[in-house]
Design a protein around this motif. Sequence first.
Motif, mmCIF file in Angstrom:
data_model
loop_
_atom_site.group_PDB
_atom_site.id
_atom_site.type_symbol
_atom_site.label_atom_id
_atom_site.label_comp_id
_atom_site.label_asym_id
_atom_site.label_seq_id
_atom_site.Cartn_x
_atom_site.Cartn_y
_atom_site.Cartn_z
ATOM 1 N N ALA A 160 0.828 -1.210 0.000
ATOM 2 C CA ALA A 160 0.000 0.000 0.000
ATOM 3 C C ALA A 160 0.859 1.255 0.000
ATOM 4 O O ALA A 160 0.618 2.190 -0.773
ATOM 5 C CB ALA A 160 -0.936 -0.001 1.217
ATOM 6 N N MET A 161 1.900 1.278 0.835
ATOM 7 C CA MET A 161 2.767 2.454 0.910
ATOM 8 C C MET A 161 3.610 2.576 -0.350
ATOM 9 O O MET A 161 3.937 3.689 -0.787
ATOM 10 C CB MET A 161 3.661 2.372 2.139
ATOM 11 C CG MET A 161 2.922 2.533 3.456
ATOM 12 S SD MET A 161 1.910 4.045 3.498
ATOM 13 C CE MET A 161 3.169 5.307 3.291
ATOM 14 N N ALA A 162 3.979 1.438 -0.944
ATOM 15 C CA ALA A 162 4.729 1.478 -2.202
ATOM 16 C C ALA A 162 3.888 2.097 -3.310
ATOM 17 O O ALA A 162 4.383 2.874 -4.127
ATOM 18 C CB ALA A 162 5.170 0.065 -2.595
ATOM 19 N N GLN A 163 2.583 1.800 -3.324
ATOM 20 C CA GLN A 163 1.688 2.397 -4.302
ATOM 21 C C GLN A 163 1.540 3.896 -4.076
ATOM 22 O O GLN A 163 1.489 4.687 -5.024
ATOM 23 C CB GLN A 163 0.304 1.732 -4.231
ATOM 24 C CG GLN A 163 0.245 0.364 -4.892
ATOM 25 C CD GLN A 163 0.156 0.465 -6.403
ATOM 26 O OE1 GLN A 163 0.796 1.297 -7.032
ATOM 27 N NE2 GLN A 163 -0.622 -0.413 -7.000
ATOM 28 N N VAL A 164 1.470 4.301 -2.818
ATOM 29 C CA VAL A 164 1.385 5.729 -2.502
ATOM 30 C C VAL A 164 2.638 6.456 -2.988
ATOM 31 O O VAL A 164 2.566 7.533 -3.594
ATOM 32 C CB VAL A 164 1.200 5.941 -0.983
ATOM 33 C CG1 VAL A 164 1.369 7.420 -0.622
ATOM 34 C CG2 VAL A 164 -0.182 5.455 -0.554
ATOM 35 N N ALA A 165 3.822 5.858 -2.726
ATOM 36 C CA ALA A 165 5.074 6.469 -3.171
ATOM 37 C C ALA A 165 5.116 6.582 -4.692
ATOM 38 O O ALA A 165 5.610 7.576 -5.245
ATOM 39 C CB ALA A 165 6.265 5.644 -2.669
ATOM 40 N N ALA A 166 4.568 5.576 -5.384
ATOM 41 C CA ALA A 166 4.559 5.597 -6.845
ATOM 42 C C ALA A 166 3.631 6.671 -7.389
ATOM 43 O O ALA A 166 3.839 7.182 -8.492
ATOM 44 C CB ALA A 166 4.147 4.229 -7.385
ATOM 45 N N ARG A 167 2.602 7.049 -6.630
ATOM 46 C CA ARG A 167 1.628 8.037 -7.098
ATOM 47 C C ARG A 167 2.073 9.473 -6.807
ATOM 48 O O ARG A 167 1.423 10.414 -7.254
ATOM 49 C CB ARG A 167 0.253 7.778 -6.475
ATOM 50 C CG ARG A 167 -0.404 6.530 -7.022
ATOM 51 C CD ARG A 167 -1.813 6.361 -6.480
ATOM 52 N NE ARG A 167 -2.713 7.368 -7.012
ATOM 53 C CZ ARG A 167 -3.355 7.264 -8.163
ATOM 54 N NH1 ARG A 167 -3.176 6.203 -8.934
ATOM 55 N NH2 ARG A 167 -4.176 8.199 -8.570
ATOM 56 N N VAL A 168 3.148 9.625 -6.060
ATOM 57 C CA VAL A 168 3.736 10.963 -5.908
ATOM 58 C C VAL A 168 4.687 11.133 -7.089
ATOM 59 O O VAL A 168 5.906 11.049 -6.960
ATOM 60 C CB VAL A 168 4.481 11.099 -4.557
ATOM 61 C CG1 VAL A 168 4.988 12.528 -4.366
ATOM 62 C CG2 VAL A 168 3.573 10.720 -3.401
ATOM 63 N N ASP A 169 4.113 11.367 -8.266
ATOM 64 C CA ASP A 169 4.905 11.307 -9.486
ATOM 65 C C ASP A 169 4.593 12.468 -10.421
ATOM 66 O O ASP A 169 3.727 13.305 -10.146
ATOM 67 C CB ASP A 169 4.676 9.970 -10.199
ATOM 68 C CG ASP A 169 3.269 9.864 -10.789
ATOM 69 O OD1 ASP A 169 2.387 10.643 -10.379
ATOM 70 O OD2 ASP A 169 3.057 9.014 -11.673
ATOM 71 N N VAL A 170 5.317 12.489 -11.529
ATOM 72 C CA VAL A 170 5.198 13.560 -12.523
ATOM 73 C C VAL A 170 3.787 13.655 -13.074
ATOM 74 O O VAL A 170 3.229 14.746 -13.212
ATOM 75 C CB VAL A 170 6.199 13.336 -13.674
ATOM 76 C CG1 VAL A 170 5.922 14.296 -14.830
ATOM 77 C CG2 VAL A 170 7.632 13.498 -13.174
ATOM 78 N N PHE A 171 3.179 12.516 -13.393
ATOM 79 C CA PHE A 171 1.865 12.533 -14.033
ATOM 80 C C PHE A 171 0.781 13.059 -13.104
ATOM 81 O O PHE A 171 -0.125 13.768 -13.544
ATOM 82 C CB PHE A 171 1.514 11.131 -14.535
ATOM 83 C CG PHE A 171 2.432 10.639 -15.615
ATOM 84 C CD1 PHE A 171 2.374 11.172 -16.895
ATOM 85 C CD2 PHE A 171 3.376 9.656 -15.352
ATOM 86 C CE1 PHE A 171 3.227 10.739 -17.894
ATOM 87 C CE2 PHE A 171 4.232 9.204 -16.339
ATOM 88 C CZ PHE A 171 4.157 9.748 -17.613
ATOM 89 N N ASN A 172 0.854 12.717 -11.832
ATOM 90 C CA ASN A 172 -0.137 13.231 -10.895
ATOM 91 C C ASN A 172 0.047 14.727 -10.635
ATOM 92 O O ASN A 172 -0.936 15.465 -10.524
ATOM 93 C CB ASN A 172 -0.070 12.449 -9.578
ATOM 94 C CG ASN A 172 -0.860 11.153 -9.643
ATOM 95 O OD1 ASN A 172 -2.084 11.150 -9.610
ATOM 96 N ND2 ASN A 172 -0.147 10.034 -9.756
ATOM 97 N N PHE A 173 1.298 15.185 -10.562
ATOM 98 C CA PHE A 173 1.536 16.624 -10.403
ATOM 99 C C PHE A 173 1.073 17.374 -11.653
ATOM 100 O O PHE A 173 0.503 18.466 -11.559
ATOM 101 C CB PHE A 173 3.024 16.894 -10.154
ATOM 102 C CG PHE A 173 3.485 16.491 -8.780
ATOM 103 C CD1 PHE A 173 2.669 16.673 -7.677
ATOM 104 C CD2 PHE A 173 4.733 15.931 -8.585
ATOM 105 C CE1 PHE A 173 3.083 16.308 -6.405
ATOM 106 C CE2 PHE A 173 5.152 15.554 -7.320
ATOM 107 C CZ PHE A 173 4.328 15.740 -6.230
ATOM 108 N N TRP A 174 1.305 16.767 -12.815
ATOM 109 C CA TRP A 174 0.857 17.349 -14.083
ATOM 110 C C TRP A 174 -0.665 17.432 -14.098
ATOM 111 O O TRP A 174 -1.244 18.444 -14.496
ATOM 112 C CB TRP A 174 1.384 16.474 -15.219
ATOM 113 C CG TRP A 174 1.267 17.055 -16.597
ATOM 114 C CD1 TRP A 174 0.641 18.216 -16.977
ATOM 115 C CD2 TRP A 174 1.797 16.482 -17.798
ATOM 116 N NE1 TRP A 174 0.735 18.398 -18.325
ATOM 117 C CE2 TRP A 174 1.440 17.347 -18.856
ATOM 118 C CE3 TRP A 174 2.519 15.322 -18.078
ATOM 119 C CZ2 TRP A 174 1.789 17.093 -20.182
ATOM 120 C CZ3 TRP A 174 2.873 15.061 -19.387
ATOM 121 C CH2 TRP A 174 2.523 15.936 -20.431
#
Length: 256
Positions: free
Chosen positions: A199-213
């Motif tokens: 679950a935390m690995a997925q959260v870390a993956a979603r703090v990414d370029v595409f979500n900020f974009w």
Amino acid sequence: MTDMVDSTERSDAEPARGLTAVFGPTLNAIFAPTEAFEVLAERPLLACWPLLWLTVLMMLLGVVNFEITRQIMRVGMIEAMAQRGQQIEAEQLRSMVETMDRWAPVWAVGFNLFIILAVGVFAALIWIGASIMGGSTKFSHSFSVASIGAVIHPLLATAFVTLVWRLDPPEIRRMADFVQSTPSLGLSLLLDTTELSPAMAQVAARVDVFNFWWMAVVVIGGQQLLGLKRGSAMTLAIALWGLSMALTAFWTSLGS
């Protein structure tokens, strides 16, 4: 002279038509979101085009990723049965895999219907948030923001994952492998995700370029179409991003 000026102004203000109407908002969502929202302010129905391209392209990406999806479904099924103390024979597993292959087209359609539903849900949440913050109460405006944002995420994000997987196909032997093998342009690049829960690995993956974009696009749309101040638009975008991360972590924790 006045008639000529008025005619020019009407021509400049004339909304996009033809191929420009079909492809313009979708491409501008990536390269020029400000221009995309200007067009959608005049013709909100054009927001349906990005949603159509999202559906078609996501279905194509689903076909390309089918082998990996089949691995994930197989492993997930086996792990779920193991957690319930059930054992599965090789012949039974082969039969189940054949059934999954047979229903793959239905799965592709169903998955994309879910994506469209998710865009609709985000549009509703944007509409509620904008209404509370004193912005536009037109659902068409909120739908336009959600539709343009969907071009960035999930479409571009999924295309990136697909490209990396095509270059270096992962082998999924357990569900944890899926989380570890999903490429990311985010925080997970800086962390040892093997030490984190799925679950935390997925959260870390979603703090990414595409979500900020995606959040940046929502902020632009919130200001242009919803009439929100920058701070309110940023608050709305961050709240929606946080909600999506929480849901992702929740579903991942259930699966693990």
